[in-house]
Write an enzyme that holds these catalytic residues in place. Structure first.
Site, PDB file in Angstrom:
ATOM      1  N   GLN A   1       8.164  -9.708   7.301  1.00 29.41           N
ATOM      2  CA  GLN A   1       9.302  -9.256   6.498  1.00 29.41           C
ATOM      3  C   GLN A   1      10.013  -8.054   7.105  1.00 29.41           C
ATOM      4  O   GLN A   1      10.949  -7.520   6.512  1.00 29.41           O
ATOM      5  CB  GLN A   1       8.885  -9.000   5.047  1.00 29.41           C
ATOM      6  CG  GLN A   1       8.037  -7.779   4.821  1.00 29.41           C
ATOM      7  CD  GLN A   1       7.507  -7.736   3.393  1.00 29.41           C
ATOM      8  OE1 GLN A   1       6.671  -8.542   2.996  1.00 29.41           O
ATOM      9  NE2 GLN A   1       8.002  -6.798   2.605  1.00 29.41           N
TER      10      GLN A   1
ATOM     11  N   GLN B   1      14.144  -9.161  -4.538  1.00 22.43           N
ATOM     12  CA  GLN B   1      12.823  -9.731  -4.255  1.00 22.43           C
ATOM     13  C   GLN B   1      12.262 -10.428  -5.502  1.00 22.43           C
ATOM     14  O   GLN B   1      11.745 -11.545  -5.427  1.00 22.43           O
ATOM     15  CB  GLN B   1      11.890  -8.603  -3.807  1.00 22.43           C
ATOM     16  CG  GLN B   1      10.423  -8.990  -3.719  1.00 22.43           C
ATOM     17  CD  GLN B   1       9.601  -7.884  -3.090  1.00 22.43           C
ATOM     18  OE1 GLN B   1       9.650  -7.703  -1.885  1.00 22.43           O
ATOM     19  NE2 GLN B   1       8.848  -7.157  -3.877  1.00 22.43           N
TER      20      GLN B   1
ATOM     21  N   ARG C   1       8.666   4.605   1.149  1.00 24.14           N
ATOM     22  CA  ARG C   1       9.516   5.115   2.237  1.00 24.14           C
ATOM     23  C   ARG C   1      10.087   6.503   1.948  1.00 24.14           C
ATOM     24  O   ARG C   1      10.657   7.120   2.845  1.00 24.14           O
ATOM     25  CB  ARG C   1      10.652   4.133   2.540  1.00 24.14           C
ATOM     26  CG  ARG C   1      10.176   2.856   3.232  1.00 24.14           C
ATOM     27  CD  ARG C   1      11.328   2.021   3.760  1.00 24.14           C
ATOM     28  NE  ARG C   1      10.875   0.967   4.640  1.00 24.14           N
ATOM     29  CZ  ARG C   1      10.727  -0.313   4.308  1.00 24.14           C
ATOM     30  NH1 ARG C   1      10.999  -0.694   3.072  1.00 24.14           N
ATOM     31  NH2 ARG C   1      10.311  -1.203   5.182  1.00 24.14           N
TER      32      ARG C   1
ATOM     33  N   GLY D   1       0.800  -1.223   0.000  1.00 25.88           N
ATOM     34  CA  GLY D   1       0.000   0.000   0.000  1.00 25.88           C
ATOM     35  C   GLY D   1       0.828   1.267   0.000  1.00 25.88           C
ATOM     36  O   GLY D   1       2.028   1.259  -0.269  1.00 25.88           O
ATOM     37  N   TYR D   2       0.158   2.380   0.291  1.00 25.34           N
ATOM     38  CA  TYR D   2       0.713   3.733   0.214  1.00 25.34           C
ATOM     39  C   TYR D   2       1.240   3.962  -1.197  1.00 25.34           C
ATOM     40  O   TYR D   2       2.422   4.177  -1.434  1.00 25.34           O
ATOM     41  CB  TYR D   2       1.790   3.979   1.277  1.00 25.34           C
ATOM     42  CG  TYR D   2       1.792   5.430   1.702  1.00 25.34           C
ATOM     43  CD1 TYR D   2       0.765   5.928   2.500  1.00 25.34           C
ATOM     44  CD2 TYR D   2       2.765   6.318   1.275  1.00 25.34           C
ATOM     45  CE1 TYR D   2       0.713   7.258   2.860  1.00 25.34           C
ATOM     46  CE2 TYR D   2       2.724   7.657   1.627  1.00 25.34           C
ATOM     47  CZ  TYR D   2       1.703   8.119   2.412  1.00 25.34           C
ATOM     48  OH  TYR D   2       1.653   9.436   2.770  1.00 25.34           O
ATOM     49  N   PHE D   3       0.288   3.919  -2.143  1.00 25.20           N
ATOM     50  CA  PHE D   3       0.620   3.846  -3.562  1.00 25.20           C
ATOM     51  C   PHE D   3       1.312   5.087  -4.104  1.00 25.20           C
ATOM     52  O   PHE D   3       1.063   6.206  -3.692  1.00 25.20           O
ATOM     53  CB  PHE D   3      -0.656   3.610  -4.379  1.00 25.20           C
ATOM     54  CG  PHE D   3      -1.302   2.271  -4.120  1.00 25.20           C
ATOM     55  CD1 PHE D   3      -0.560   1.195  -3.676  1.00 25.20           C
ATOM     56  CD2 PHE D   3      -2.665   2.100  -4.342  1.00 25.20           C
ATOM     57  CE1 PHE D   3      -1.152  -0.035  -3.442  1.00 25.20           C
ATOM     58  CE2 PHE D   3      -3.262   0.871  -4.109  1.00 25.20           C
ATOM     59  CZ  PHE D   3      -2.510  -0.191  -3.660  1.00 25.20           C
TER      60      PHE D   3
ATOM     61  N   HIS E   1       3.652   1.606  -8.128  1.00 21.25           N
ATOM     62  CA  HIS E   1       2.571   0.637  -7.927  1.00 21.25           C
ATOM     63  C   HIS E   1       1.568   0.702  -9.089  1.00 21.25           C
ATOM     64  O   HIS E   1       1.121  -0.324  -9.593  1.00 21.25           O
ATOM     65  CB  HIS E   1       1.815   0.934  -6.627  1.00 21.25           C
ATOM     66  CG  HIS E   1       2.622   0.789  -5.381  1.00 21.25           C
ATOM     67  ND1 HIS E   1       2.963   1.860  -4.587  1.00 21.25           N
ATOM     68  CD2 HIS E   1       3.141  -0.306  -4.769  1.00 21.25           C
ATOM     69  CE1 HIS E   1       3.644   1.434  -3.541  1.00 21.25           C
ATOM     70  NE2 HIS E   1       3.781   0.122  -3.628  1.00 21.25           N
TER      71      HIS E   1
ATOM     72  N   ASP F   1      12.787  -3.622  -6.575  1.00 24.35           N
ATOM     73  CA  ASP F   1      13.188  -4.591  -5.545  1.00 24.35           C
ATOM     74  C   ASP F   1      13.730  -5.815  -6.272  1.00 24.35           C
ATOM     75  O   ASP F   1      13.098  -6.863  -6.327  1.00 24.35           O
ATOM     76  CB  ASP F   1      11.983  -4.929  -4.667  1.00 24.35           C
ATOM     77  CG  ASP F   1      11.438  -3.697  -3.984  1.00 24.35           C
ATOM     78  OD1 ASP F   1      12.003  -3.282  -2.977  1.00 24.35           O
ATOM     79  OD2 ASP F   1      10.452  -3.114  -4.491  1.00 24.35           O
TER      80      ASP F   1
ATOM     81  N   SER G   1       9.367   5.270  -3.943  1.00 22.84           N
ATOM     82  CA  SER G   1       9.253   4.302  -2.856  1.00 22.84           C
ATOM     83  C   SER G   1       8.287   4.873  -1.827  1.00 22.84           C
ATOM     84  O   SER G   1       8.264   6.091  -1.596  1.00 22.84           O
ATOM     85  CB  SER G   1      10.628   4.098  -2.211  1.00 22.84           C
ATOM     86  OG  SER G   1      10.490   3.498  -0.939  1.00 22.84           O
TER      87      SER G   1
HETATM   88  P1  AMP Z   1       5.748  -2.386  -1.892  1.00 23.44           P
HETATM   89  O1  AMP Z   1       4.358  -1.852  -1.674  1.00 23.44           O
HETATM   90  O2  AMP Z   1       6.823  -1.393  -1.631  1.00 23.44           O
HETATM   91  O3  AMP Z   1       5.957  -3.736  -1.239  1.00 23.44           O
HETATM   92  O4  AMP Z   1       5.852  -2.657  -3.454  1.00 23.44           O
HETATM   93  C1  AMP Z   1       4.886  -3.400  -4.155  1.00 23.44           C
HETATM   94  C2  AMP Z   1       5.396  -3.669  -5.548  1.00 23.44           C
HETATM   95  O5  AMP Z   1       5.656  -2.432  -6.208  1.00 23.44           O
HETATM   96  C3  AMP Z   1       6.706  -4.471  -5.565  1.00 23.44           C
HETATM   97  O6  AMP Z   1       6.667  -5.412  -6.629  1.00 23.44           O
HETATM   98  C4  AMP Z   1       7.730  -3.402  -5.825  1.00 23.44           C
HETATM   99  O7  AMP Z   1       8.894  -3.874  -6.457  1.00 23.44           O
HETATM  100  C5  AMP Z   1       6.960  -2.469  -6.744  1.00 23.44           C
HETATM  101  N1  AMP Z   1       7.551  -1.124  -6.734  1.00 23.44           N
HETATM  102  C6  AMP Z   1       7.916  -0.388  -5.661  1.00 23.44           C
HETATM  103  N2  AMP Z   1       8.486   0.779  -6.045  1.00 23.44           N
HETATM  104  C7  AMP Z   1       8.489   0.759  -7.412  1.00 23.44           C
HETATM  105  C8  AMP Z   1       8.946   1.665  -8.419  1.00 23.44           C
HETATM  106  N3  AMP Z   1       9.512   2.837  -8.103  1.00 23.44           N
HETATM  107  N4  AMP Z   1       8.790   1.316  -9.708  1.00 23.44           N
HETATM  108  C9  AMP Z   1       8.221   0.127 -10.052  1.00 23.44           C
HETATM  109  N5  AMP Z   1       7.767  -0.764  -9.154  1.00 23.44           N
HETATM  110  C10 AMP Z   1       7.891  -0.454  -7.852  1.00 23.44           C
END
Ligand code: AMP
Length: 286
Positions: A61, A153, A187, A31-33, A37, A150, A185
């Protein structure tokens, strides 16, 4: 768009979709799109008849001193954004639904999780693979979409899917960046001060420099790493966790850039840990 909070309801919706011959596309998230995302969701929309997105901040995790409690969350905003890109179902379980009190099964991928982020975060990938395996059993997707942001991952999940003979196509999508190049991100909201935001850009700048060197024919991993270190060290608030030049499939360190290569780094900007990477196909040595 529908929101489902229980495993049983999600499984019965997915079973029904499969019986009807629908292709299920799935995007797992915490979340926190942001646009990263959304780019995965758009790809899911293109590939699937039913598009499911999960939002679950997965406690297993996070390490004991990490940011599980304060990880940013905003369900109302997320669901509005998801609806706008055409998501059909948000799977939004709580922790008890995913990990009942007698939960005791974990999925661990041993080799590709050893280096890079696995070194400082020894239980992180076990948490990721466990929750993704659960989610695959719940959502039953034909195709699941992950970000190359990631990178470790993505490689770990591809390995798990191969090793456990899971019938899911895993798709990796390019990293979406801010206008100046900072990888998006959730974060990044922690980068509150303008000087931290500026310092954070040095991760991207160091990868740009690496790309430039490789394009000029530099093959020595050590030389590339040294140049990247110079750029990161020019920002006093940046503390390097690792910079590694690896084979993009095995994630083993390599001395010379040949074949599919990934340069990955993690660094702290103040207290915020950020990662970024650059993957490329090196031309064979002549
Ligand atoms: P998260 O919510 O951070 O766990 O990310 C969910 C999905 O979004 C994961 O597959 C991440 O690799 C992908 N993701 C996160 N940041 C980006 C980005 N800047 N560009 C593309 N995909 C992303």
């Amino acid at each position: 768009m529908e929101t489902i909070a229980t495993v049983k309801e999600m499984q019965s919706l997915s079973s029904r979709a499969r019986r009807e011959g629908k292709v299920i596309a799935f995007v797992p998230t915490m979340g926190y799109f942001h646009e990263g995302h959304l780019s995965l969701m758009r790809e899911g929309r293109r590939r699937g008849d039913l598009l499911v997105v999960s939002i679950f901040v997965n406690p297993t995790q996070f390490g004991p001193s990490e940011d599980f409690e304060k990880y940013p969350r905003d369900f109302a905003r997320d669901s509005k954004m998801a609806e706008e890109v055409g998501v059909d179902v948000i799977f939004y379980p709580n922790v008890e639904e995913m990990y009942p009190s007698d939960h005791q099964t974990f999925v661990r991928v041993t080799e590709v999780t050893r280096g890079l982020c696995g070194r400082l975060r020894p239980t992180h990938f076990q948490g990721v693979t466990t929750v993704v395996a659960m989610l695959f059993n719940i959502v039953m997707p034909h195709v699941a979409i992950f970000g190359e942001k990631d990178f470790q991952q993505l490689v770990t999940i591809q390995q798990m899917v191969r090793d456990l003979h899971m019938d899911v196509e895993v798709v990796g999508m390019p990293t979406i960046r801010e206008a100046d190049g900072l990888a998006m991100s959730s974060r990044n909201v922690y980068l509150k001060k303008p000087e931290e935001r500026k310092a954070a850009l040095s991760l991207h700048l160091s990868l740009n420099r690496a790309e430039e060197l490789l394009k000029r024919g530099e093959k020595r991993a050590k030389a590339v790493i040294e140049e990247m270190e110079k750029i990161l060290r020019s920002e006093p608030s940046v503390r390097i966790d690792y910079i590694q030049v690896c084979n993009a499939r095995t994630l083993q360190d390599i001395d010379r850039t040949e074949g599919d290569v990934v340069i990955a780094l993690a660094a702290y900007v103040g207290n915020v840990r950020l990662i970024d990477n650059f993957a490329f196909q090196a031309t064979p040595n002549v």
